[in-house]
Design a protein around this motif. Structure first.
Motif, PDB file in Angstrom:
ATOM      1  N   THR A  34       0.818  -1.209   0.000  1.00 14.18           N
ATOM      2  CA  THR A  34       0.000   0.000   0.000  1.00 14.18           C
ATOM      3  C   THR A  34       0.857   1.266   0.000  1.00 14.18           C
ATOM      4  O   THR A  34       0.369   2.334  -0.331  1.00 14.18           O
ATOM      5  CB  THR A  34      -0.937   0.011   1.219  1.00 14.18           C
ATOM      6  N   LYS A  35       2.129   1.157   0.379  1.00 12.97           N
ATOM      7  CA  LYS A  35       3.000   2.332   0.424  1.00 12.97           C
ATOM      8  C   LYS A  35       3.778   2.539  -0.871  1.00 12.97           C
ATOM      9  O   LYS A  35       4.312   3.608  -1.114  1.00 12.97           O
ATOM     10  CB  LYS A  35       3.983   2.200   1.593  1.00 12.97           C
ATOM     11  N   TRP A  77       7.603  -1.485 -14.053  1.00 12.66           N
ATOM     12  CA  TRP A  77       7.271  -2.739 -14.714  1.00 12.66           C
ATOM     13  C   TRP A  77       7.417  -2.551 -16.221  1.00 12.66           C
ATOM     14  O   TRP A  77       6.781  -1.660 -16.799  1.00 12.66           O
ATOM     15  CB  TRP A  77       5.832  -3.153 -14.405  1.00 12.66           C
ATOM     16  N   ASN A  78       8.252  -3.350 -16.850  1.00 13.10           N
ATOM     17  CA  ASN A  78       8.430  -3.308 -18.296  1.00 13.10           C
ATOM     18  C   ASN A  78       7.637  -4.463 -18.887  1.00 13.10           C
ATOM     19  O   ASN A  78       8.036  -5.624 -18.785  1.00 13.10           O
ATOM     20  CB  ASN A  78       9.916  -3.428 -18.645  1.00 13.10           C
ATOM     21  N   SER A 104      -1.060  -6.637  -8.177  1.00 15.48           N
ATOM     22  CA  SER A 104      -1.859  -5.447  -7.880  1.00 15.48           C
ATOM     23  C   SER A 104      -0.969  -4.220  -8.018  1.00 15.48           C
ATOM     24  O   SER A 104       0.240  -4.277  -7.792  1.00 15.48           O
ATOM     25  CB  SER A 104      -2.449  -5.520  -6.469  1.00 15.48           C
ATOM     26  N   PHE A 105      -1.589  -3.107  -8.382  1.00 21.05           N
ATOM     27  CA  PHE A 105      -0.846  -1.882  -8.642  1.00 21.05           C
ATOM     28  C   PHE A 105      -1.455  -0.728  -7.862  1.00 21.05           C
ATOM     29  O   PHE A 105      -2.686  -0.617  -7.753  1.00 21.05           O
ATOM     30  CB  PHE A 105      -0.855  -1.560 -10.144  1.00 21.05           C
ATOM     31  N   SER A 125      -9.993   1.214 -20.686  1.00 19.88           N
ATOM     32  CA  SER A 125     -11.390   1.049 -21.120  1.00 19.88           C
ATOM     33  C   SER A 125     -11.979  -0.255 -20.597  1.00 19.88           C
ATOM     34  O   SER A 125     -13.191  -0.376 -20.440  1.00 19.88           O
ATOM     35  CB  SER A 125     -11.480   1.084 -22.650  1.00 19.88           C
ATOM     36  N   LYS A 126     -11.105  -1.235 -20.308  1.00 14.42           N
ATOM     37  CA  LYS A 126     -11.539  -2.538 -19.806  1.00 14.42           C
ATOM     38  C   LYS A 126     -11.543  -2.595 -18.282  1.00 14.42           C
ATOM     39  O   LYS A 126     -11.758  -3.647 -17.700  1.00 14.42           O
ATOM     40  CB  LYS A 126     -10.639  -3.636 -20.374  1.00 14.42           C
ATOM     41  N   GLY A 127     -11.260  -1.449 -17.624  1.00 15.31           N
ATOM     42  CA  GLY A 127     -11.385  -1.384 -16.176  1.00 15.31           C
ATOM     43  C   GLY A 127     -10.103  -1.269 -15.384  1.00 15.31           C
ATOM     44  O   GLY A 127     -10.141  -1.218 -14.147  1.00 15.31           O
ATOM     45  N   PHE A 128      -8.935  -1.224 -16.049  1.00 14.97           N
ATOM     46  CA  PHE A 128      -7.678  -1.080 -15.322  1.00 14.97           C
ATOM     47  C   PHE A 128      -7.574   0.345 -14.781  1.00 14.97           C
ATOM     48  O   PHE A 128      -7.809   1.317 -15.497  1.00 14.97           O
ATOM     49  CB  PHE A 128      -6.497  -1.371 -16.252  1.00 14.97           C
ATOM     50  N   HIS A 129      -7.205   0.462 -13.494  1.00 16.44           N
ATOM     51  CA  HIS A 129      -7.183   1.771 -12.839  1.00 16.44           C
ATOM     52  C   HIS A 129      -5.793   2.397 -12.906  1.00 16.44           C
ATOM     53  O   HIS A 129      -4.793   1.745 -12.597  1.00 16.44           O
ATOM     54  CB  HIS A 129      -7.618   1.642 -11.371  1.00 16.44           C
TER      55      HIS A 129
END
Length: 255
Positions: A34-35, A77-78, A104-105, A125-129
């Motif tokens: 979370t940090k 992340w590559n 998780s990001f 568009s597919k829901g990735f935040h």
């Protein structure tokens, strides 16, 4: 190549083999998820033989970014995807792999070059935040009609007449996230004069001029001497030496 300059055009706010590689600039082993914040890099179209791997395309940007993030709690992340597939299939393959690996990001920023910017928008568009999306030389309204990559689904999906690109540009999730988008485009000047494109993507398309709600648009202008330019202006979009405005933005965003 002699020099370059940039012009701020900010607007108001009114798989190759698929892989995910994490590269940290710091020891984050003792930090809770979370940090820690995340930065994802997405490459562009990779014609056979140009790069030994898709991820190689973003190596220079990644190394510059790691230096900038030193001492800060970020993971980079590559991510690689198959550029021969349509961009929406590339996006879905990335999301499937993320889900399969249980990743998780947090406060995620995506930095994407060329076709990668459209893949990123498709993910959103597919829901990735995401917290921010930075695109460089991305064909938001299609590549130059005179430029022909190959008759494969990947290049065809980013042509101006592409139905899947049209659908993305009218997608509700994409529209609702455009206040997080920072779009950079390249123009150039050579012995023939000024060109409002990077030889592959017109400036209007790179800056998503027809899409409402974009947070920031900026042009990077290259000046050449004599000689043939080829596709060099578009290729400079992944070269940190010519991306000072992009990294100034990163410095402001990555606090």
């Amino acid at each position: 190549m002699k020099n370059y300059n940039y012009i701020n055009e900010t607007t108001e706010i009114v798989i190759e083999d698929f892989s995910i590689e994490r590269i940290d600039s710091n020891d984050l082993s003792t930090e809770s998820n979370t940090k820690v914040k995340d930065v994802i890099l997405l490459h562009g179209f990779n014609p056979t033989g140009f790069f030994s791997s898709n991820k190689e395309m973003m190596n220079e940007i990644n190394q510059t970014l790691l230096r900038q993030l030193r001492g800060k709690k970020y993971r980079t992340w590559n991510i690689s995807y198959k550029t021969g597939d349509s961009f929406d299939m590339g996006a879905q393959s990335i999301l499937n792999r993320i889900a399969k690996q249980g990743l998780s990001f947090n406060d995620c920023t995506i930095i994407a070059y060329s076709m990668g910017g459209i893949v990123a928008r498709s993910m959103i568009s597919k829901g990735f935040h995401v917290k921010n999306l930075i695109t460089i030389c991305s064909p938001h309204e299609g590549i130059a009609p005179s430029f022909f990559f190959a008759p494969s689904p990947g290049p065809q999906s980013i042509m101006p007449y592409s139905e899947v690109l049209h659908q993305l540009n009218h997608n509700k999730n994409d529209i609702n996230n455009r206040h997080k988008y920072y779009c950079f485009g390249i123009t150039y000047e050579d012995f023939r004069g000024h060109h409002d494109n990077d030889t592959v993507v017109y400036l209007e398309s790179a800056l998503a001029k027809k899409l409402n709600g974009i947070r920031h648009r900026e042009r990077i202008h290259l000046k050449y001497g004599t000689g043939a330019v080829g596709f060099d202006p578009h290729a400079r979009g992944k070269d940190p030496k010519f991306l000072n405005p992009v990294f100034r933005l990163c410095k402001r965003l990555f606090v």
